[in-house]
Design a protein around this motif. Structure first.
Motif, mmCIF file in Angstrom:
data_model
loop_
_atom_site.group_PDB
_atom_site.id
_atom_site.type_symbol
_atom_site.label_atom_id
_atom_site.label_comp_id
_atom_site.label_asym_id
_atom_site.label_seq_id
_atom_site.Cartn_x
_atom_site.Cartn_y
_atom_site.Cartn_z
ATOM 1 N N LYS A 175 2.559 1.696 -3.213
ATOM 2 C CA LYS A 175 1.802 1.951 -4.586
ATOM 3 C C LYS A 175 1.863 0.749 -5.481
ATOM 4 O O LYS A 175 2.173 1.091 -6.713
ATOM 5 N N LYS A 195 0.831 -1.467 0.006
ATOM 6 C CA LYS A 195 0.039 0.087 -0.072
ATOM 7 C C LYS A 195 0.917 1.214 -0.049
ATOM 8 O O LYS A 195 0.528 2.147 -0.842
ATOM 9 N N SER A 244 -3.405 -5.648 -8.380
ATOM 10 C CA SER A 244 -4.298 -6.453 -9.280
ATOM 11 C C SER A 244 -3.643 -6.884 -10.616
ATOM 12 O O SER A 244 -4.281 -7.589 -11.480
ATOM 13 N N LYS A 245 -2.277 -6.268 -10.751
ATOM 14 C CA LYS A 245 -1.293 -6.715 -11.909
ATOM 15 C C LYS A 245 -0.216 -7.137 -11.555
ATOM 16 O O LYS A 245 0.705 -7.319 -12.421
ATOM 17 N N THR A 246 0.182 -7.582 -10.327
ATOM 18 C CA THR A 246 1.497 -7.919 -9.821
ATOM 19 C C THR A 246 1.237 -9.048 -9.041
ATOM 20 O O THR A 246 0.692 -9.021 -8.098
ATOM 21 N N ASP A 261 0.589 -2.034 -7.533
ATOM 22 C CA ASP A 261 -0.922 -2.482 -8.094
ATOM 23 C C ASP A 261 -0.946 -3.957 -8.034
ATOM 24 O O ASP A 261 -0.470 -4.682 -8.788
#
Length: 252
Positions: free
Chosen positions: A94, A91, A98-100, A96
């Motif tokens: 930053k 968090k 949803s893509k990593t 992501d």
């Protein structure tokens, strides 16, 4: 005295384990991106993602090799903390999620903070470690393609045991011993400090972990104190070679 086999206790641990940092991240699964990152292994539909999974067996399941209290503290305190701190680092920095995937994160870990490195590695390493354990069995050895490859690359299972054991025994301070499938399609033995692992771009030996052994003192100290070699020698009887073999098969 705690009853480690109490059904209500197991149900509670299962539910809390599923929650883990999944609630903090707001996602139950992650997508794996194509690319050069090491492959994500999946067994029964569960890959190693950002969520701490239920242990899958009672804390006393691998006694007398590791005692129930050590397993409970190890899983609910140490491993849970890595999962939580990884969520916080993702968090803050930053990422992501949803893509990593976790493996992709680790393959580029040099770009991130020490907190991300320590907790990303700690979480992945422990998730693999739990799955690689089973109840003690005499004469516990691998079979199939893994056994064949060990003989081909390391000489024999006994030679592998010695090299792997030495990697764990000779690791100064805290760390891990590894059986690694390298990009050159070869099995090698290595070790890493702290919570590093072979997936990381900072690792001396890079590849996909097939089997890992936790040689931090918290993994064995209540039973073995400073006798790390005794812990390692006993650990061979609880390796879940069925799981490890399927993991290796998925990499071929």
């Amino acid at each position: 005295m705690k009853n480690y086999n109490d059904p209500s206790r197991r149900k509670f641990l299962k539910n809390t384990g599923k929650a883990g940092i999944g609630a903090a991240l707001g996602l139950s699964s992650l997508s794996t991106l194509a690319g050069s990152a090491p492959r994500v292994f999946s067994l029964d539909g569960e890959e190693i993602d950002f969520t701490q999974k239920p242990l899958g067996y009672a804390y006393n399941a691998i006694e007398p090799v590791v005692d129930a209290m050590t397993m409970e503290i190890h899983y609910t305190k140490h491993a849970a903390a890595y999962a939580k701190n990884l969520a916080d680092a993702a968090k803050d920095e930053k990422v992501d999620i949803s893509k990593t995937s976790v493996t992709q994160l680790l393959s580029g870990i040099s770009k991130y903070s020490t907190k991300m490195r320590n907790n990303g590695g700690g979480h992945y390493n422990h998730e693999l470690f739990w799955r690689s354990l089973r109840s003690p069995i005499m004469g516990n050895t691998p079979s199939g393609a893994l056994a064949t490859q060990i003989t081909k690359d390391l000489g024999s299972f006994e030679t592998f045991q010695q090299k792997f054991g030495d990697a764990g025994k000779n690791r100064f301070g805290s760390g891990w011993a590894w059986l690694v499938w390298t990009p050159e399609k070869k099995l090698v033995v290595s070790s890493t400090p702290n919570q590093d692992n072979p997936l990381m771009d900072l690792a001396e030996v890079k590849g996909t972990p097939v089997l890992g052994l936790d040689v931090w003192e918290h993994a064995y100290y209540l039973k073995y104190q400073n006798r790390r070699p005794d812990y390692i020698n006993a650990w061979w009887s609880v390796v879940n070679w069925e799981y490890v073999g399927k993991r290796f098969d998925s990499l071929l």
